[in-house]
Design a protein around this motif. Structure first.
Motif: not given
Length: 336
Positions: A203, A207, A222, A225
């Motif tokens: 994290p 991404d 993609p 989060r």
């Protein structure tokens, strides 16, 4: 040459073929056909780069065709016999398989396998099976898992649902992370379980995930989060070392995680949440695409995310109608 009734068994009294140097033994085919069949299997894996399971399925389909032809033609299948095949012979095979309940999709794969085998025979100058080109592929009903409602998909991928289960915390975290990737990034289960540790960033460190899809094609997808956090939670709890080049998701003994484990997780969740049998791991990927489209997502962007080679595949996958597809085409084509 005499025709006999349809059957998948070799003709009675036919002498068994010799075991070829490549280890292929087809008792219903002449030695030269067995040798060519063995070379074709090697070609699929080495040159076409098909997975072992795909090679196995194609090989099984072509063996079924050859076994039928041996009974149908009244003797072991030779290269000359293959070159003399007619469209009636090919249709007889399709009819025989349909009579025992084989669906159109399986018949289409059988034809695809025979056409691939025929191309190798033609390339090597062994036989020309022209009849295959004149036979239409059977119609296939396009059935896909029904997408889940947005609320149901969220509940399935909610980590809190697994609290209190009599399983180790790291296992619960692992399963939650896999399901989060299936719905959050639209991955196939094989793609999620094929991820290496280095393919998924921590994290805040990126991404996108690097995914290896069908045909060993790699693409960047993609990732949200919360999904990255679910993966990080699992990594922090996992009792096994997870080297950068090793599998990200491991089983109870530290080896690669089996897809069957995730399928069983979904079965338990279906029972706990009262969801239909169509709520499978693949349905989460289907839901990812459908929910994006419902929220106004671009069809071509969804095609890239899913790793589809053809836009028409994405059209079928998301269940959109032809008019919507034409709208996308008109908007995207450079000569509009």
């Amino acid at each position: 040459m005499a025709r006999t009734k349809a059957s998948g068994a070799p003709p009675s009294g036919a002498p068994p073929s010799e075991v070829q140097p490549d280890g292929i033994d087809l008792p219903f085919a002449a030695p030269e056909v067995s040798v060519a069949y063995g070379r074709w299997l090697v070609h699929l894996g080495a040159e076409r780069r098909m997975s072992p399971k795909t090679v196995e399925a194609y090989g099984r389909d072509v063996r079924q065709v050859l076994a039928f032809l041996a009974e149908h033609l009244g003797g072991r299948v030779t290269l000359a016999a293959l070159g003399r095949l007619t469209t009636a012979d090919i249709r007889a095979f399709l009819a025989a398989r349909r009579s025992v309940g084989v669906a159109g999709r399986s018949l289409m794969r059988s034809l695809a396998g025979m056409r691939s085998f025929a191309r190798l025979l033609a390339r090597d100058g062994l036989a020309e099976i022209t009849a295959l080109a004149a036979v239409r592929a059977p119609k296939v009903e396009k059935t896909l898992p029904k997408p889940l409602a947005i609320g149901d998909a969220r509940r399935i991928t909610d980590v809190d649902l697994r609290a209190g289960e009599a399983r180790e915390p790291w296992v619960l975290a692992r399963d939650a992370a896999v399901l989060a990737l299936l719905y959050g990034s639209g991955l196939r289960i094989s793609e999620a379980l094929g991820l290496r540790r280095r393919d998924v960033p921590a994290p805040g460190a990126g991404d996108v995930v690097v995914v290896t899809g069908k045909g060993n094609k790699r693409r960047m997808v993609p990732v949200l989060r919360p999904v990255l956090q679910a993966v990080a939670d699992y990594v922090a709890l996992c009792p096994y070392a997870l080297p950068d080049t090793g599998p990200l998701f491991v089983g109870a003994k530290g080896g690669p995680l089996s897809p069957r484990i995730i399928q069983l997780v979904m079965e338990r969740l279906r029972g706990a949440l009262g969801l239909p049998d169509t709520a499978t791991p693949h349905a989460l990927r289907h839901s990812f695409a459908t929910h994006l489209l419902m929220r106004g997502g671009d069809l071509r962007a969804i095609q890239e995310l899913l790793g589809h080679a053809s836009l028409s595949t994405t059209q079928i996958y998301t269940g959109i109608d032809s008019e919507r597809l034409l709208e996308v085409y008109r908007a995207a084509h450079p000569r509009r």
